[in-house]
Design a protein around this motif. Structure first.
Motif, PDB file in Angstrom:
ATOM      1  N   ALA A 107       0.861  -1.175   0.000  1.00  0.00           N
ATOM      2  CA  ALA A 107       0.000   0.000   0.000  1.00  0.00           C
ATOM      3  C   ALA A 107       0.900   1.229   0.000  1.00  0.00           C
ATOM      4  CB  ALA A 107      -0.909   0.002   1.218  1.00  0.00           C
ATOM      5  N   GLY A 108       0.902   1.943  -1.122  1.00  0.00           N
ATOM      6  CA  GLY A 108       1.816   3.070  -1.270  1.00  0.00           C
ATOM      7  C   GLY A 108       1.126   4.369  -1.611  1.00  0.00           C
ATOM      8  N   GLY A 109      -0.094   4.553  -1.098  1.00  0.00           N
ATOM      9  CA  GLY A 109      -0.862   5.733  -1.463  1.00  0.00           C
ATOM     10  C   GLY A 109      -1.801   5.393  -2.611  1.00  0.00           C
ATOM     11  N   TYR A 134      -5.045   6.250   2.172  1.00  0.00           N
ATOM     12  CA  TYR A 134      -3.771   6.435   1.479  1.00  0.00           C
ATOM     13  C   TYR A 134      -2.561   6.149   2.371  1.00  0.00           C
ATOM     14  CZ  TYR A 134      -6.542   8.730  -2.150  1.00  0.00           C
ATOM     15  OH  TYR A 134      -7.466   9.011  -3.131  1.00  0.00           O
ATOM     16  N   ARG A 135      -2.779   5.602   3.554  1.00  0.00           N
ATOM     17  CA  ARG A 135      -1.658   5.268   4.419  1.00  0.00           C
ATOM     18  C   ARG A 135      -0.814   4.172   3.773  1.00  0.00           C
ATOM     19  NH1 ARG A 135      -2.137   9.595   7.856  1.00  0.00           N
ATOM     20  NH2 ARG A 135      -4.250   9.711   8.708  1.00  0.00           N
ATOM     21  N   VAL A 184       0.240  10.087   1.216  1.00  0.00           N
ATOM     22  CA  VAL A 184       1.374  10.158   0.299  1.00  0.00           C
ATOM     23  C   VAL A 184       1.222  11.373  -0.612  1.00  0.00           C
ATOM     24  CG1 VAL A 184       2.633   8.986  -1.537  1.00  0.00           C
ATOM     25  CG2 VAL A 184       1.705   7.666   0.362  1.00  0.00           C
ATOM     26  N   ILE A 185       2.116  12.321  -0.458  1.00  0.00           N
ATOM     27  CA  ILE A 185       2.206  13.539  -1.277  1.00  0.00           C
ATOM     28  C   ILE A 185       0.855  14.274  -1.262  1.00  0.00           C
ATOM     29  CG2 ILE A 185       3.012  14.476  -3.495  1.00  0.00           C
ATOM     30  CD1 ILE A 185       4.559  11.846  -3.888  1.00  0.00           C
ATOM     31  N   ASP A 220       6.121   7.839  -0.582  1.00  0.00           N
ATOM     32  CA  ASP A 220       6.725   8.611   0.508  1.00  0.00           C
ATOM     33  C   ASP A 220       6.272   7.998   1.826  1.00  0.00           C
ATOM     34  OD1 ASP A 220       7.631  10.361   2.400  1.00  0.00           O
ATOM     35  OD2 ASP A 220       6.641  12.138   1.579  1.00  0.00           O
ATOM     36  N   PRO A 221       7.138   7.213   2.459  1.00  0.00           N
ATOM     37  CA  PRO A 221       6.755   6.549   3.715  1.00  0.00           C
ATOM     38  C   PRO A 221       6.953   7.408   4.948  1.00  0.00           C
ATOM     39  CG  PRO A 221       8.961   5.882   3.112  1.00  0.00           C
ATOM     40  CD  PRO A 221       8.496   6.840   2.030  1.00  0.00           C
TER      41      PRO A 221
END
Length: 207
Positions: free
Chosen positions: A35-37, A121-122, A113-114, A106-107
């Protein structure tokens, strides 16, 4: 921190599973979920990795069964936007997948994220074996040292029978290809390339 719905139902319960039944894997394939956003961008990142045989954008981590995109965006489901990655471990290692994941997100932001901020979006890494979990934890620690910042990505053990990965609607699959004009406008408007370049330097995606 992630919302209590996500922490309580995912971390403390620790009851996650592989993807929906009926999607059998080849004998030499493995699965990872990240899960990256925004899952449009996360899926694009993994679609470019050699050794990845399939990706699916979807949702994971919550208690609501078969959520729609609108359900997750509204909040309260406990789910985050995620991408299920099927890969050939003889061609790409799990560590290489983690490297792709970190450099495409962006962790360091606990709120998302951004430009994509909100519970869904976590960032998180859902693991399906002790080897994946240990590798992910060590990788997270290394990233924290590299960036010299707190890393808010949750590493979740997902080995017990429980809540599955739910694929998103067909409309969202490989969105960067099927709706390239809209996706490009979103990426530019979000400022994603510049933000990743600032965070990761030459390690940021170049596509």
């Amino acid at each position: 921190m992630l919302k209590r719905t996500f922490l309580g139902r995912v971390v403390l319960a620790g009851v996650m599973a592989l993807s929906l039944a009926g999607n059998a894997l080849a004998a030499d394939s493995q699965v990872a979920v990240f899960a990256g956003g925004c899952f449009w961008s996360t899926q694009k990142a993994f679609d470019h990795v050699k050794g990845v045989t399939n990706t699916r954008a979807g949702f994971m981590g919550g208690s609501v069964k078969s959520p729609s995109y609108d359900d997750v965006v509204r909040g309260g489901t406990g789910h985050v936007e995620a991408v299920e990655v099927t890969y050939d471990p003889d061609k790409v290692s799990y560590q290489q997948l983690l490297d792709t994941f970190w450099h495409s997100t962006d962790p360091t932001n606990p709120r998302g994220v951004i430009c994509d901020l909100g519970d869904n979006y976590r960032t998180a890494v859902f693991t399906f074996s002790d080897a994946q979990y240990n590798t992910a934890v060590a990788s997270k620690q290394a990233v924290g040292k590299q960036l010299n910042k707190p890393i808010y990505t949750l590493v979740v053990k997902s080995t017990q029978t429980g809540l599955p990965f739910y694929p998103a609607e067909a409309y969202h699959q490989h969105y960067w290809q099927t709706h390239s004009d809209h996706y490009d406008r979103y990426v530019i408007g979000c400022g994603r390339p510049g933000a990743l370049k600032k965070l990761w330097g030459d390690q940021a995606p170049k596509y």
